[in-house]
Design a protein around this motif. Structure first.
Motif, PDB file in Angstrom:
ATOM      1  N   LEU A   8       0.729  -1.215   0.022  1.00  0.00           N
ATOM      2  CA  LEU A   8       0.051   0.019   0.076  1.00  0.00           C
ATOM      3  C   LEU A   8       0.736   1.139   0.168  1.00  0.00           C
ATOM      4  O   LEU A   8       0.847   2.120  -0.610  1.00  0.00           O
ATOM      5  CB  LEU A   8      -0.884  -0.040   1.096  1.00  0.00           C
ATOM      6  CG  LEU A   8      -1.675   1.314   1.543  1.00  0.00           C
ATOM      7  CD1 LEU A   8      -2.583   1.512   0.348  1.00  0.00           C
ATOM      8  CD2 LEU A   8      -2.475   1.064   2.772  1.00  0.00           C
ATOM      9  N   ALA A   9       1.930   1.255   0.562  1.00  0.00           N
ATOM     10  CA  ALA A   9       2.828   2.373   0.869  1.00  0.00           C
ATOM     11  C   ALA A   9       3.379   2.804  -0.524  1.00  0.00           C
ATOM     12  O   ALA A   9       3.254   4.100  -0.868  1.00  0.00           O
ATOM     13  CB  ALA A   9       3.852   2.304   1.746  1.00  0.00           C
ATOM     14  N   ALA A  10       3.552   1.846  -1.323  1.00  0.00           N
ATOM     15  CA  ALA A  10       4.055   2.292  -2.745  1.00  0.00           C
ATOM     16  C   ALA A  10       3.163   2.827  -3.408  1.00  0.00           C
ATOM     17  O   ALA A  10       3.302   3.687  -4.478  1.00  0.00           O
ATOM     18  CB  ALA A  10       4.781   0.846  -3.358  1.00  0.00           C
ATOM     19  N   ASP A  11       1.855   2.212  -3.336  1.00  0.00           N
ATOM     20  CA  ASP A  11       0.390   2.726  -4.058  1.00  0.00           C
ATOM     21  C   ASP A  11       0.313   4.043  -3.991  1.00  0.00           C
ATOM     22  O   ASP A  11       0.078   4.735  -4.788  1.00  0.00           O
ATOM     23  CB  ASP A  11      -0.537   1.993  -3.992  1.00  0.00           C
ATOM     24  CG  ASP A  11      -0.415   0.422  -4.430  1.00  0.00           C
ATOM     25  OD1 ASP A  11       0.506   0.347  -5.381  1.00  0.00           O
ATOM     26  OD2 ASP A  11      -1.303  -0.476  -4.192  1.00  0.00           O
ATOM     27  N   ILE A  12       0.504   4.519  -2.524  1.00  0.00           N
ATOM     28  CA  ILE A  12       0.315   5.944  -2.054  1.00  0.00           C
ATOM     29  C   ILE A  12       1.311   6.815  -2.407  1.00  0.00           C
ATOM     30  O   ILE A  12       0.901   7.823  -3.092  1.00  0.00           O
ATOM     31  CB  ILE A  12       0.437   5.875  -0.658  1.00  0.00           C
ATOM     32  CG1 ILE A  12      -1.101   5.217   0.081  1.00  0.00           C
ATOM     33  CG2 ILE A  12       0.326   7.506  -0.062  1.00  0.00           C
ATOM     34  CD1 ILE A  12      -1.360   4.925   1.594  1.00  0.00           C
ATOM     35  N   ALA A  13       2.548   6.319  -2.472  1.00  0.00           N
ATOM     36  CA  ALA A  13       3.692   7.209  -2.801  1.00  0.00           C
ATOM     37  C   ALA A  13       3.650   7.446  -4.428  1.00  0.00           C
ATOM     38  O   ALA A  13       4.142   8.431  -4.897  1.00  0.00           O
ATOM     39  CB  ALA A  13       4.950   6.401  -2.553  1.00  0.00           C
ATOM     40  N   ALA A  14       3.221   6.523  -5.293  1.00  0.00           N
ATOM     41  CA  ALA A  14       3.066   6.792  -6.649  1.00  0.00           C
ATOM     42  C   ALA A  14       2.183   7.773  -7.118  1.00  0.00           C
ATOM     43  O   ALA A  14       2.272   8.570  -8.005  1.00  0.00           O
ATOM     44  CB  ALA A  14       2.573   5.361  -7.338  1.00  0.00           C
ATOM     45  N   ALA A  15       1.245   8.303  -6.302  1.00  0.00           N
ATOM     46  CA  ALA A  15       0.231   9.332  -6.271  1.00  0.00           C
ATOM     47  C   ALA A  15      -0.235   9.532  -7.702  1.00  0.00           C
ATOM     48  O   ALA A  15      -0.059  10.266  -8.503  1.00  0.00           O
ATOM     49  CB  ALA A  15       0.918  10.727  -6.040  1.00  0.00           C
ATOM     50  N   ASN A  16      -0.776   8.192  -8.007  1.00  0.00           N
ATOM     51  CA  ASN A  16      -1.176   7.940  -9.583  1.00  0.00           C
ATOM     52  C   ASN A  16      -2.568   8.739  -9.791  1.00  0.00           C
ATOM     53  O   ASN A  16      -3.284   8.846  -8.735  1.00  0.00           O
ATOM     54  CB  ASN A  16      -1.418   6.620 -10.134  1.00  0.00           C
ATOM     55  CG  ASN A  16       0.081   6.114 -10.298  1.00  0.00           C
ATOM     56  OD1 ASN A  16       0.679   6.205 -11.050  1.00  0.00           O
ATOM     57  ND2 ASN A  16       0.485   5.280  -9.258  1.00  0.00           N
ATOM     58  N   THR A  17      -3.185   9.040 -11.079  1.00  0.00           N
ATOM     59  CA  THR A  17      -4.183   9.565 -11.305  1.00  0.00           C
ATOM     60  C   THR A  17      -5.356   8.572 -11.188  1.00  0.00           C
ATOM     61  O   THR A  17      -6.391   8.903 -10.852  1.00  0.00           O
ATOM     62  CB  THR A  17      -4.083  10.162 -12.901  1.00  0.00           C
ATOM     63  OG1 THR A  17      -3.167  10.738 -13.050  1.00  0.00           O
ATOM     64  CG2 THR A  17      -5.462  10.801 -13.077  1.00  0.00           C
ATOM     65  N   LEU A  18      -4.994   7.330 -11.392  1.00  0.00           N
ATOM     66  CA  LEU A  18      -5.825   6.122 -11.150  1.00  0.00           C
ATOM     67  C   LEU A  18      -5.199   5.105 -10.808  1.00  0.00           C
ATOM     68  O   LEU A  18      -4.172   4.549 -11.284  1.00  0.00           O
ATOM     69  CB  LEU A  18      -6.577   5.852 -12.621  1.00  0.00           C
ATOM     70  CG  LEU A  18      -7.407   4.624 -12.499  1.00  0.00           C
ATOM     71  CD1 LEU A  18      -8.835   4.837 -11.803  1.00  0.00           C
ATOM     72  CD2 LEU A  18      -7.853   4.344 -13.913  1.00  0.00           C
ATOM     73  N   LEU A  19      -5.584   4.223  -9.585  1.00  0.00           N
ATOM     74  CA  LEU A  19      -5.266   2.983  -9.194  1.00  0.00           C
ATOM     75  C   LEU A  19      -6.082   2.078  -9.265  1.00  0.00           C
ATOM     76  O   LEU A  19      -7.289   2.132  -8.765  1.00  0.00           O
ATOM     77  CB  LEU A  19      -5.112   3.366  -7.413  1.00  0.00           C
ATOM     78  CG  LEU A  19      -4.601   1.893  -6.794  1.00  0.00           C
ATOM     79  CD1 LEU A  19      -3.296   1.661  -7.270  1.00  0.00           C
ATOM     80  CD2 LEU A  19      -4.832   2.060  -5.239  1.00  0.00           C
ATOM     81  N   ILE A  20      -5.677   1.086 -10.240  1.00  0.00           N
ATOM     82  CA  ILE A  20      -6.453  -0.043 -10.475  1.00  0.00           C
ATOM     83  C   ILE A  20      -6.068  -1.097  -9.434  1.00  0.00           C
ATOM     84  O   ILE A  20      -5.120  -1.804  -9.425  1.00  0.00           O
ATOM     85  CB  ILE A  20      -6.470  -0.392 -11.858  1.00  0.00           C
ATOM     86  CG1 ILE A  20      -6.840   0.514 -12.815  1.00  0.00           C
ATOM     87  CG2 ILE A  20      -7.258  -1.833 -12.081  1.00  0.00           C
ATOM     88  CD1 ILE A  20      -6.600   0.324 -14.193  1.00  0.00           C
ATOM     89  N   TRP A  21      -7.199  -1.576  -8.574  1.00  0.00           N
ATOM     90  CA  TRP A  21      -7.006  -2.327  -7.486  1.00  0.00           C
ATOM     91  C   TRP A  21      -7.586  -3.589  -7.727  1.00  0.00           C
ATOM     92  O   TRP A  21      -8.609  -3.783  -8.010  1.00  0.00           O
ATOM     93  CB  TRP A  21      -7.666  -1.674  -6.100  1.00  0.00           C
ATOM     94  CG  TRP A  21      -7.186  -2.559  -4.831  1.00  0.00           C
ATOM     95  CD1 TRP A  21      -6.466  -2.434  -4.071  1.00  0.00           C
ATOM     96  CD2 TRP A  21      -8.080  -3.613  -4.510  1.00  0.00           C
ATOM     97  NE1 TRP A  21      -6.739  -3.273  -3.064  1.00  0.00           N
ATOM     98  CE2 TRP A  21      -7.573  -3.972  -3.174  1.00  0.00           C
ATOM     99  CE3 TRP A  21      -9.361  -4.202  -5.114  1.00  0.00           C
ATOM    100  CZ2 TRP A  21      -8.021  -5.223  -2.525  1.00  0.00           C
ATOM    101  CZ3 TRP A  21      -9.847  -5.505  -4.089  1.00  0.00           C
ATOM    102  CH2 TRP A  21      -9.132  -5.875  -3.043  1.00  0.00           C
ATOM    103  N   HIS A  22      -6.890  -4.797  -7.757  1.00  0.00           N
ATOM    104  CA  HIS A  22      -7.004  -5.865  -8.022  1.00  0.00           C
ATOM    105  C   HIS A  22      -6.426  -7.466  -7.269  1.00  0.00           C
ATOM    106  O   HIS A  22      -5.551  -7.987  -7.642  1.00  0.00           O
ATOM    107  CB  HIS A  22      -6.719  -6.362  -9.686  1.00  0.00           C
ATOM    108  CG  HIS A  22      -7.330  -7.577 -10.108  1.00  0.00           C
ATOM    109  ND1 HIS A  22      -7.052  -8.487 -11.157  1.00  0.00           N
ATOM    110  CD2 HIS A  22      -8.556  -8.207  -9.718  1.00  0.00           C
ATOM    111  CE1 HIS A  22      -7.799  -9.237 -11.478  1.00  0.00           C
ATOM    112  NE2 HIS A  22      -9.033  -9.157 -10.665  1.00  0.00           N
TER     113      HIS A  22
END
Length: 170
Positions: free
Chosen positions: A93-107
């Motif tokens: 999760l920390a890497a997903d947050i740090a990436a600060a993307n326009t869209l997170l596709i969670w699967h």
């Protein structure tokens, strides 16, 4: 207008697309608004696909190839084979947050067998993500787990239906 509404049908199956119906299962379109505005206007967008082995290979490469045709769209695949939603919350999760993307596709979810732990990790993770990446900043697209009939490993249709409902509720 602009949204899909599903209505159960005894003839065509559990849910079919209809223009209207009392049993609506539509949620979250407003959270993708910023993504849609940016991609429509040609503004640079970033997409991160976060998930287990189902994200590490397969559909994610196809989606990445399709999105490569969209101007100013960068896609990152962050698939983690053999990992669960609990692992996502505690480690990835920390890497997903740090990436600060326009869209997170969670699967995530294919490797989860404890539904209580799955729901807890999903909700806590989404809460942490939203605290760091507000709705106006980045969207989240939650995907349900792939269909499976693997009763030996606890991944049967009953479990899949329960997980889909947990994801909808989240």
């Amino acid at each position: 207008p602009g949204r899909s509404i599903y209505k159960p049908s005894a003839v065509l199956g559990r849910r079919v697309q209809q223009p209207a119906g009392r049993d609506s299962h539509v949620w979250g379109a407003k959270h993708l608004y910023q993504w849609l505005v940016k991609i429509s206007s040609g503004t640079a967008v970033t997409v991160r696909m976060s998930g287990d082995s189902t994200t590490a290979s397969g559909y994610s490469q196809q989606l990445q190839s399709m999105l490569a045709q969209v101007a100013n769209c960068t896609v990152t695949i962050a698939g983690n084979s053999g990992k669960s939603t609990v692992d996502w919350e505690s480690t990835y999760l920390a890497a997903d947050i740090a990436a600060a993307n326009t869209l997170l596709i969670w699967h995530w979810g294919m490797n989860d067998t404890d539904l209580v732990a799955f729901e807890s990790a999903l909700r806590a993770g989404l809460q942490a993500y939203r605290a760091s990446v507000p709705i106006g900043t980045g969207g989240i697209l939650l995907m349900t787990t792939n269909a499976s009939s693997d009763g030996t490993n606890g991944r049967d249709e009953l479990r899949n239906e329960k997980m889909r409902q947990i994801i909808r509720n989240a």
